[in-house]
Scaffold this motif. Structure first.
Motif: not given
Length: 254
Positions: A85-92, A102-118
């Motif tokens: 999903g997407w949501q409004q990001g910070p407004v600077l 204006y900024r927008v935020v993309m939400k990403v649901k991790v399925i395959d953690a390849l580096k630095g996630v866990k």
């Protein structure tokens, strides 16, 4: 190879009056890319369902990583999953008397953690929050500049790159904004941090192209074409699974 700097993109964006002006800016970018010896459109799949033009409102000055594994080696986090999903990001604030940034935020649901996630507290519930430029504002001389609104809404981003789209991100935790925050935007979960990605740090799999099984690549660069460095290893994987497998073969796996 370095691309032309986009430092003045914010100032220029305030002068965009209509979608026609945005189209002209896109044309200028294509011309600049051609001057480096390649055509962006010739390196990208066509006929898909995604519209990544919403992510390409400004140019960046950088040295492209020659391969996905080279970029992965430079970044603290590498993950594949789906757009959640997407949501409004910070407004600077930009500059005194100027339009807002204006900024927008993309939400990403991790399925395959390849580096630095866990084990990383800033990715609660396996969600990565990627802050992106929302693009130019629309000039309205009947209003003060700080009241000018973005040309693209959060809903436009959600329509162009819908929830469920497969994506690979190469993010890092975003440092505090240098500009004054006018509005913090949508709330994040506890401990979550906004992330930023480099120009090559977003790769999507177009669902329509993935279904066609025509041999054409289903992968599309987000902020930059995958072929930005010419005929490179970036163009070799044709699906998200192939890109994930390539990185795992090169030692990126958790």
């Amino acid at each position: 190879m370095k691309k032309r700097s986009g430092i003045t993109a914010l100032l220029a964006s305030a002068l965009l009056l209509t979608g026609c002006a945005a189209h002209e800016e896109s044309g200028k970018k294509a011309e600049a890319l051609s001057s480096h010896g390649y055509e962006a459109s010739a390196k990208e799949p066509s006929g898909g369902s995604l519209d990544v033009s919403v992510l390409r409102g400004a140019e960046a000055d950088y040295d492209p990583a020659p391969s996905p594994e080279a970029l992965a080696g430079q970044r603290p986090i590498v993950a594949a999953g789906v757009v959640d999903g997407w949501q409004q990001g910070p407004v600077l604030e930009s500059y005194q008397g100027g339009p807002l940034d204006y900024r927008v935020v993309m939400k990403v649901k991790v399925i395959d953690a390849l580096k630095g996630v866990k084990g990383r507290d800033s990715i609660p519930g396996g969600l990565v929050f990627v802050e992106l430029d929302q693009g130019p504002v629309i000039r309205d001389d009947s209003l003060s500049p700080e009241k000018w609104k973005p040309e693209k809404s959060v809903e436009d981003f959600a329509k162009s790159i819908p929830a469920g789209t497969r994506v690979m991100v190469f993010p890092t935790e975003r440092p505090a904004h240098e500009q004054k925050v006018h509005d913090a935007g949508g709330r994040l979960p506890a401990h979550a941090r906004l992330m930023s990605v480099p120009p090559q740090g977003l790769v999507f799999e177009d669902p329509l192209l993935a279904q066609q099984k025509s041999g054409q690549s289903a992968l599309v660069g987000g902020k930059e074409p995958l072929g930005v460095a010419g005929q490179s290893p970036w163009l070799e994987p044709k699906t998200m699974d192939e890109l994930i497998d390539r990185l795992r073969r090169n030692g990126f796996s958790e």
